[in-house]
Design a protein around this motif. Sequence first.
Motif, mmCIF file in Angstrom:
data_model
loop_
_atom_site.group_PDB
_atom_site.id
_atom_site.type_symbol
_atom_site.label_atom_id
_atom_site.label_comp_id
_atom_site.label_asym_id
_atom_site.label_seq_id
_atom_site.Cartn_x
_atom_site.Cartn_y
_atom_site.Cartn_z
ATOM 1 N N ILE A 48 -6.320 -63.469 -76.844
ATOM 2 C CA ILE A 48 -5.113 -62.220 -76.863
ATOM 3 C C ILE A 48 -5.478 -61.444 -77.584
ATOM 4 C CG2 ILE A 48 -2.786 -62.193 -77.418
ATOM 5 C CD1 ILE A 48 -2.306 -65.171 -77.031
ATOM 6 N N HIS A 49 -6.260 -61.352 -78.842
ATOM 7 C CA HIS A 49 -6.465 -60.400 -79.649
ATOM 8 C C HIS A 49 -7.596 -59.387 -78.803
ATOM 9 C CE1 HIS A 49 -7.486 -57.910 -82.861
ATOM 10 N NE2 HIS A 49 -8.885 -58.213 -83.067
ATOM 11 N N SER A 50 -8.480 -59.987 -78.418
ATOM 12 C CA SER A 50 -9.338 -59.450 -77.727
ATOM 13 C C SER A 50 -8.567 -58.501 -76.421
ATOM 14 C CB SER A 50 -10.400 -60.146 -76.884
ATOM 15 O OG SER A 50 -11.103 -61.235 -77.992
ATOM 16 N N ILE A 51 -7.834 -59.075 -75.870
ATOM 17 C CA ILE A 51 -7.132 -58.383 -74.567
ATOM 18 C C ILE A 51 -6.256 -57.237 -75.323
ATOM 19 C CG2 ILE A 51 -5.319 -58.460 -73.001
ATOM 20 C CD1 ILE A 51 -6.326 -61.453 -72.636
ATOM 21 N N LYS A 52 -5.769 -57.347 -76.337
ATOM 22 C CA LYS A 52 -5.037 -56.379 -77.093
ATOM 23 C C LYS A 52 -5.902 -55.010 -77.528
ATOM 24 C CE LYS A 52 -1.994 -58.040 -80.312
ATOM 25 N NZ LYS A 52 -1.725 -58.918 -81.429
ATOM 26 N N VAL A 53 -6.952 -55.269 -77.929
ATOM 27 C CA VAL A 53 -7.975 -54.200 -78.464
ATOM 28 C C VAL A 53 -8.324 -53.649 -76.954
ATOM 29 C CG1 VAL A 53 -10.335 -53.748 -79.246
ATOM 30 C CG2 VAL A 53 -8.705 -55.289 -80.447
ATOM 31 N N GLY A 54 -8.520 -54.337 -76.032
ATOM 32 C CA GLY A 54 -8.893 -53.464 -74.781
ATOM 33 C C GLY A 54 -7.898 -52.726 -74.349
ATOM 34 N N LEU A 55 -6.888 -53.183 -74.281
ATOM 35 C CA LEU A 55 -5.490 -52.419 -73.803
ATOM 36 C C LEU A 55 -5.459 -51.230 -74.728
ATOM 37 C CD1 LEU A 55 -2.808 -52.225 -72.357
ATOM 38 C CD2 LEU A 55 -1.552 -53.479 -74.223
ATOM 39 N N SER A 56 -5.557 -51.360 -76.019
ATOM 40 C CA SER A 56 -5.412 -50.112 -76.983
ATOM 41 C C SER A 56 -6.593 -49.083 -76.602
ATOM 42 C CB SER A 56 -5.675 -50.442 -78.515
ATOM 43 O OG SER A 56 -4.658 -51.488 -78.907
ATOM 44 N N LEU A 57 -7.632 -49.507 -76.355
ATOM 45 C CA LEU A 57 -9.099 -48.607 -76.102
ATOM 46 C C LEU A 57 -8.458 -47.855 -74.456
ATOM 47 C CD1 LEU A 57 -11.794 -50.743 -76.863
ATOM 48 C CD2 LEU A 57 -11.231 -48.548 -77.946
ATOM 49 N N THR A 58 -7.960 -48.652 -73.549
ATOM 50 C CA THR A 58 -7.641 -48.118 -72.474
ATOM 51 C C THR A 58 -6.374 -46.960 -72.682
ATOM 52 O OG1 THR A 58 -7.875 -50.219 -71.299
ATOM 53 C CG2 THR A 58 -6.856 -48.381 -70.029
ATOM 54 N N LEU A 59 -5.557 -47.119 -73.646
ATOM 55 C CA LEU A 59 -4.358 -46.164 -73.604
ATOM 56 C C LEU A 59 -5.069 -44.776 -74.276
ATOM 57 C CD1 LEU A 59 -1.443 -48.510 -74.641
ATOM 58 C CD2 LEU A 59 -1.592 -47.534 -72.462
ATOM 59 N N VAL A 60 -5.696 -45.049 -75.405
ATOM 60 C CA VAL A 60 -6.277 -43.790 -76.088
ATOM 61 C C VAL A 60 -7.061 -43.086 -75.061
ATOM 62 C CG1 VAL A 60 -5.936 -44.837 -78.554
ATOM 63 C CG2 VAL A 60 -8.146 -44.986 -77.179
ATOM 64 N N SER A 61 -7.999 -43.837 -74.254
ATOM 65 C CA SER A 61 -8.918 -43.073 -73.276
ATOM 66 C C SER A 61 -7.992 -42.099 -72.570
ATOM 67 C CB SER A 61 -9.353 -43.961 -72.282
ATOM 68 O OG SER A 61 -10.307 -44.957 -73.215
ATOM 69 N N MET A 62 -6.660 -42.135 -72.339
ATOM 70 C CA MET A 62 -5.987 -41.362 -71.497
ATOM 71 C C MET A 62 -6.224 -40.049 -72.004
ATOM 72 S SD MET A 62 -4.875 -42.881 -69.144
ATOM 73 C CE MET A 62 -4.845 -44.797 -68.505
ATOM 74 N N LEU A 63 -6.350 -39.706 -73.491
ATOM 75 C CA LEU A 63 -6.494 -38.392 -74.137
ATOM 76 C C LEU A 63 -7.723 -37.620 -73.573
ATOM 77 C CD1 LEU A 63 -6.316 -39.101 -77.764
ATOM 78 C CD2 LEU A 63 -4.597 -38.127 -76.187
ATOM 79 N N TYR A 64 -8.823 -38.384 -72.836
ATOM 80 C CA TYR A 64 -9.720 -37.698 -72.261
ATOM 81 C C TYR A 64 -9.549 -37.606 -70.594
ATOM 82 C CZ TYR A 64 -13.789 -36.791 -75.059
ATOM 83 O OH TYR A 64 -14.573 -35.899 -75.774
ATOM 84 N N TYR A 65 -8.845 -38.695 -70.122
ATOM 85 C CA TYR A 65 -8.736 -38.710 -68.754
ATOM 86 C C TYR A 65 -7.684 -37.989 -68.308
ATOM 87 C CZ TYR A 65 -11.226 -43.267 -69.065
ATOM 88 O OH TYR A 65 -12.428 -44.051 -69.508
ATOM 89 N N VAL A 66 -6.545 -37.628 -68.943
ATOM 90 C CA VAL A 66 -5.547 -36.840 -68.591
ATOM 91 C C VAL A 66 -5.878 -35.386 -68.675
ATOM 92 C CG1 VAL A 66 -2.872 -36.313 -68.586
ATOM 93 C CG2 VAL A 66 -3.819 -38.708 -68.613
#
Length: 491
Positions: A48-66
Amino acid sequence: MEMDLNAQVKKACFLQRLKDFPSKLKDGVTKRIKHVQKFGKDDPRRIIHSIKVGLSLTLVSMLYYVRPLYNSFGVSGMWAILTVVVVSEFTVGGTLSKGLNRAFATLIAGALGVGAVHLARLCGHKGEPIVLGILVFSLGAAATFSRFFPRIKQRYDYGALIFILTFSMVAVSGYRTDEILVIAYQRLSTILIGGTICILVSILVFPVWAGEDLHKMVANNIIKLANSLEGFEGEYFPSSEKTSKGTNSSVREYKSILTSKSTEDTLANLARWEPGHGRFRLRHPWTKYLKIAGLVRQCAIHFEVLNGCVLSDAKAPQDFISKIQEPCSIISREAGEALKAIAKSIKTMSRYHVCVNTHIKNSKIAIENLRLALKVSFPETDKDLLEIIPVVTMASTLIDIVSYVEKISESVDEFSVLAHFKENLDPKLSPELGQHHLLHKGTVKPVLEGDNEEECNNSPHVVIAVHDEQPPTVNENNVNLGAEKTTVVVV
């Protein structure tokens, strides 16, 4: 001819290895997969922790994608990704600790860095690098020295490290650029965004609380002590009813307690950062866990002596052992039950002090019986004395363990008051419950005026028998002195 034979052998070996390679590769992959599966099943929270880290990385990547976000922050969005990588920890306390340390250290160091650049520019073009060098040296050396203080090392070491890094980068880079405020704003904003996302994901998505882990760890360590006592009884006295196949492993459960200090200190430190959750209030007394854990560890050290007595080849005469077997068995059994009651009290956050004190009193009575048995059975010759020394050592160690069990009980009682444990009252065990707890039982039946059932049921009189039970007390010989009074009223 011999060379041709060697070449053929090498060729055959090579072909055989080539033929076996797919099966070996399959076995190796299968073994690794099973190992990973077992590792994940041991603690599913890791997945679960590994999934949470992946989720956090995906969310902050929006600073580049958007595009609008990228236009606002530019390449500084990378600092948000870096923040997620370094701040994400397994527990909520670890994430909060690193996140808040990084946020405040970046804010303070950024403000001081900008101020240092403006101050240096007042000294002219030639004096600017000198002033900046002096400030970087002074603050960097002071912050580094502060990391040696135990309190700062324990709770703010990461913040001091980020302070040194941020101040040095802002002060040095400000010498070559005029947009120092814009750069500082973008970096601080992206770091705050990354840290906030990490903290929210850690708290809201299947949180792992360091305080709860510490709570369970201390309770489980006490249970391990109790199991080790029961296992010792079965190992040292094979004829005991406690003897079973599992005693050999349970008697050594205490060993993991001896190496648990660093984990307990880390969990207690991280638990202080966590907000109130579940049964744990905002200012829960986490430091009291360390006091209890320290006593448990000191008690576990005595189990090394008991383990040595079990493994020792030197055995006392069987008749001497039989005379002290009963009190030793009672001591280990009652002390084990007291430890289990203490562990249950911590796990359920309820007070079972009456039950614990009863078992401790029974242990003390057994200790007096053990001392009496040792005095009566003490040998007269030096040769016999040398034979019973290991048994006397074992008995002395059991007495010391009871003393530590009592200390653990007192420490848990003190902790239960600060942690607001709920009271668990047992009227059969507690004589000080007050008058509002009824200790009566009785029967109501009609007065027999005839021989048939109809006359009995129609009788206008009944007999009420009230049995007034006195709270049970135990004298020096462990005899129940409880009394019963009966009051008969005819109505």
